[in-house]
Design a protein around this motif. Sequence first.
Motif, PDB file in Angstrom:
ATOM      1  N   ASP A  63       0.836  -1.203   0.000  1.00 44.03           N
ATOM      2  CA  ASP A  63       0.000   0.000   0.000  1.00 44.03           C
ATOM      3  C   ASP A  63       0.870   1.253   0.000  1.00 44.03           C
ATOM      4  O   ASP A  63       1.903   1.316   0.680  1.00 44.03           O
ATOM      5  CB  ASP A  63      -0.906   0.038   1.238  1.00 44.03           C
ATOM      6  CG  ASP A  63      -2.130  -0.849   1.099  1.00 44.03           C
ATOM      7  OD1 ASP A  63      -2.370  -1.381  -0.007  1.00 44.03           O
ATOM      8  OD2 ASP A  63      -2.852  -1.021   2.101  1.00 44.03           O
ATOM      9  N   LYS A  64       0.414   2.250  -0.727  1.00 44.19           N
ATOM     10  CA  LYS A  64       1.088   3.549  -0.734  1.00 44.19           C
ATOM     11  C   LYS A  64       0.250   4.546   0.064  1.00 44.19           C
ATOM     12  O   LYS A  64      -0.925   4.753  -0.240  1.00 44.19           O
ATOM     13  CB  LYS A  64       1.295   4.069  -2.155  1.00 44.19           C
ATOM     14  CG  LYS A  64       2.083   5.378  -2.194  1.00 44.19           C
ATOM     15  CD  LYS A  64       2.397   5.821  -3.608  1.00 44.19           C
ATOM     16  CE  LYS A  64       3.219   7.115  -3.603  1.00 44.19           C
ATOM     17  NZ  LYS A  64       3.551   7.565  -4.976  1.00 44.19           N
ATOM     18  N   VAL A  65       0.864   5.129   1.075  1.00 46.37           N
ATOM     19  CA  VAL A  65       0.186   6.088   1.945  1.00 46.37           C
ATOM     20  C   VAL A  65       0.748   7.474   1.640  1.00 46.37           C
ATOM     21  O   VAL A  65       1.960   7.697   1.729  1.00 46.37           O
ATOM     22  CB  VAL A  65       0.406   5.748   3.429  1.00 46.37           C
ATOM     23  CG1 VAL A  65      -0.337   6.742   4.316  1.00 46.37           C
ATOM     24  CG2 VAL A  65      -0.046   4.324   3.732  1.00 46.37           C
ATOM     25  N   GLU A  66      -0.150   8.387   1.280  1.00 47.13           N
ATOM     26  CA  GLU A  66       0.266   9.747   0.918  1.00 47.13           C
ATOM     27  C   GLU A  66      -0.479  10.737   1.804  1.00 47.13           C
ATOM     28  O   GLU A  66      -1.709  10.760   1.829  1.00 47.13           O
ATOM     29  CB  GLU A  66      -0.041  10.010  -0.551  1.00 47.13           C
ATOM     30  CG  GLU A  66       0.501  11.333  -1.064  1.00 47.13           C
ATOM     31  CD  GLU A  66       0.253  11.504  -2.556  1.00 47.13           C
ATOM     32  OE1 GLU A  66       1.112  11.089  -3.343  1.00 47.13           O
ATOM     33  OE2 GLU A  66      -0.822  12.042  -2.923  1.00 47.13           O
ATOM     34  N   MET A  67       0.289  11.528   2.545  1.00 49.91           N
ATOM     35  CA  MET A  67      -0.285  12.516   3.452  1.00 49.91           C
ATOM     36  C   MET A  67       0.133  13.917   3.011  1.00 49.91           C
ATOM     37  O   MET A  67       1.281  14.131   2.625  1.00 49.91           O
ATOM     38  CB  MET A  67       0.184  12.257   4.883  1.00 49.91           C
ATOM     39  CG  MET A  67      -0.287  10.927   5.420  1.00 49.91           C
ATOM     40  SD  MET A  67       0.248  10.618   7.104  1.00 49.91           S
ATOM     41  CE  MET A  67      -0.840   9.243   7.520  1.00 49.91           C
ATOM     42  N   GLU A  68      -0.811  14.840   3.103  1.00 49.26           N
ATOM     43  CA  GLU A  68      -0.525  16.220   2.718  1.00 49.26           C
ATOM     44  C   GLU A  68      -1.118  17.167   3.750  1.00 49.26           C
ATOM     45  O   GLU A  68      -2.247  16.976   4.199  1.00 49.26           O
ATOM     46  CB  GLU A  68      -1.114  16.524   1.332  1.00 49.26           C
ATOM     47  CG  GLU A  68      -0.771  17.901   0.821  1.00 49.26           C
ATOM     48  CD  GLU A  68      -1.145  18.124  -0.640  1.00 49.26           C
ATOM     49  OE1 GLU A  68      -0.836  19.203  -1.173  1.00 49.26           O
ATOM     50  OE2 GLU A  68      -1.744  17.191  -1.248  1.00 49.26           O
ATOM     51  N   ILE A  69      -0.332  18.152   4.142  1.00 50.93           N
ATOM     52  CA  ILE A  69      -0.825  19.242   4.971  1.00 50.93           C
ATOM     53  C   ILE A  69      -0.533  20.540   4.230  1.00 50.93           C
ATOM     54  O   ILE A  69       0.591  20.751   3.743  1.00 50.93           O
ATOM     55  CB  ILE A  69      -0.187  19.254   6.373  1.00 50.93           C
ATOM     56  CG1 ILE A  69      -0.517  17.966   7.124  1.00 50.93           C
ATOM     57  CG2 ILE A  69      -0.673  20.474   7.169  1.00 50.93           C
ATOM     58  CD1 ILE A  69       0.049  17.898   8.536  1.00 50.93           C
ATOM     59  N   GLU A  70      -1.534  21.360   4.138  1.00 54.15           N
ATOM     60  CA  GLU A  70      -1.450  22.619   3.401  1.00 54.15           C
ATOM     61  C   GLU A  70      -0.211  23.415   3.804  1.00 54.15           C
ATOM     62  O   GLU A  70       0.014  23.701   4.972  1.00 54.15           O
ATOM     63  CB  GLU A  70      -2.718  23.428   3.683  1.00 54.15           C
ATOM     64  CG  GLU A  70      -2.859  24.711   2.928  1.00 54.15           C
ATOM     65  CD  GLU A  70      -4.149  25.427   3.278  1.00 54.15           C
ATOM     66  OE1 GLU A  70      -4.314  26.583   2.839  1.00 54.15           O
ATOM     67  OE2 GLU A  70      -4.999  24.840   3.989  1.00 54.15           O
ATOM     68  N   GLY A  71       0.615  23.741   2.812  1.00 53.03           N
ATOM     69  CA  GLY A  71       1.806  24.555   3.039  1.00 53.03           C
ATOM     70  C   GLY A  71       3.028  23.790   3.502  1.00 53.03           C
ATOM     71  O   GLY A  71       4.119  24.363   3.580  1.00 53.03           O
ATOM     72  N   LEU A  72       2.870  22.494   3.821  1.00 50.20           N
ATOM     73  CA  LEU A  72       3.987  21.728   4.383  1.00 50.20           C
ATOM     74  C   LEU A  72       4.520  20.659   3.457  1.00 50.20           C
ATOM     75  O   LEU A  72       5.558  20.047   3.757  1.00 50.20           O
ATOM     76  CB  LEU A  72       3.570  21.077   5.706  1.00 50.20           C
ATOM     77  CG  LEU A  72       3.044  21.992   6.806  1.00 50.20           C
ATOM     78  CD1 LEU A  72       2.851  21.197   8.092  1.00 50.20           C
ATOM     79  CD2 LEU A  72       3.985  23.167   7.056  1.00 50.20           C
TER      80      LEU A  72
END
Length: 289
Positions: free
Chosen positions: A267-276
């Motif tokens: 599994d590929k886990v992709e996390m995003e936080i605005e601006g980071l």
Amino acid sequence: MKIARLSYENNETYGFVNGDNVATKDEITYLTGVPIPQNVKDFLFDGWYDEIKNKIKDLPYAENISKYKLLPPIPNPNKIICLAFNYVDHALEQGLEAPEDPAIVIKPRTTLNSTESDIVCPDFVKQLDYEVELALIIGKNCKNISVKDASSVIFGYMIFNDVSARDIQFKDKQFTRGKSFDSFAPCGPWITTVDEIKNVQNLKLTTKVNGELRQNSSTNNMFIKIPEIISKISHVMTLEKGDIISTGTPAGVMLNKPNAVFLKDGDKVEMEIEGLGILSNTIKFVKSN
């Protein structure tokens, strides 16, 4: 400024990130004339960054960041402190009320992991879960700091995945072992300094697994806000330069879901936080001895 810890041909360095490009430590020293130290923690927390930050607007950012492997932004922090049930939506989905005081777990620094690396899990774990979290980096030692002054000790922010083995967690009736496996704290991809984030309590954060959206929330759903988190923890323990505080996860984890789809090999886990930025990892299950 975005500050990354980097590796190229097994040699460690660090640098400033601008889009897809980077200005490395050696370039910064050459162009500013300031002999900044080799150790990134010395650079960040012993006054060197403050000395040169006004001299770097004309750096050429000559190299593409794809040349380098990104490392966990902070090496060997004294403490990695994680909050539980600090998002109203997450507490509600668990049938709980968010606690008035921080409910914390300490993860060992051997859990640290970087973006584009594998999250390695022994095959006796059957319920592997993700938790996208906003993490802050403490920039000054402090004890018993007030809520009013707490923001002044933050150096910057990064994305943090508080990976959790839920079956171990339930078996133990507490969180530490299930969150403490090596590689269970991917973070980064770099540190974003506080001056780049206008309102840290209003950042969108998401998790995707194989492209499927699993978590979609905002840091405005935190129950205990960041200054109060720092103040309350500092009344328990001394916070030190380089400490990581991860501020909790929103709704959307698999914990206690009747039809939970836990993470599996590949599994590929992709996390995003605005601006980071984006934190991306692949799950790898391995046979246990």
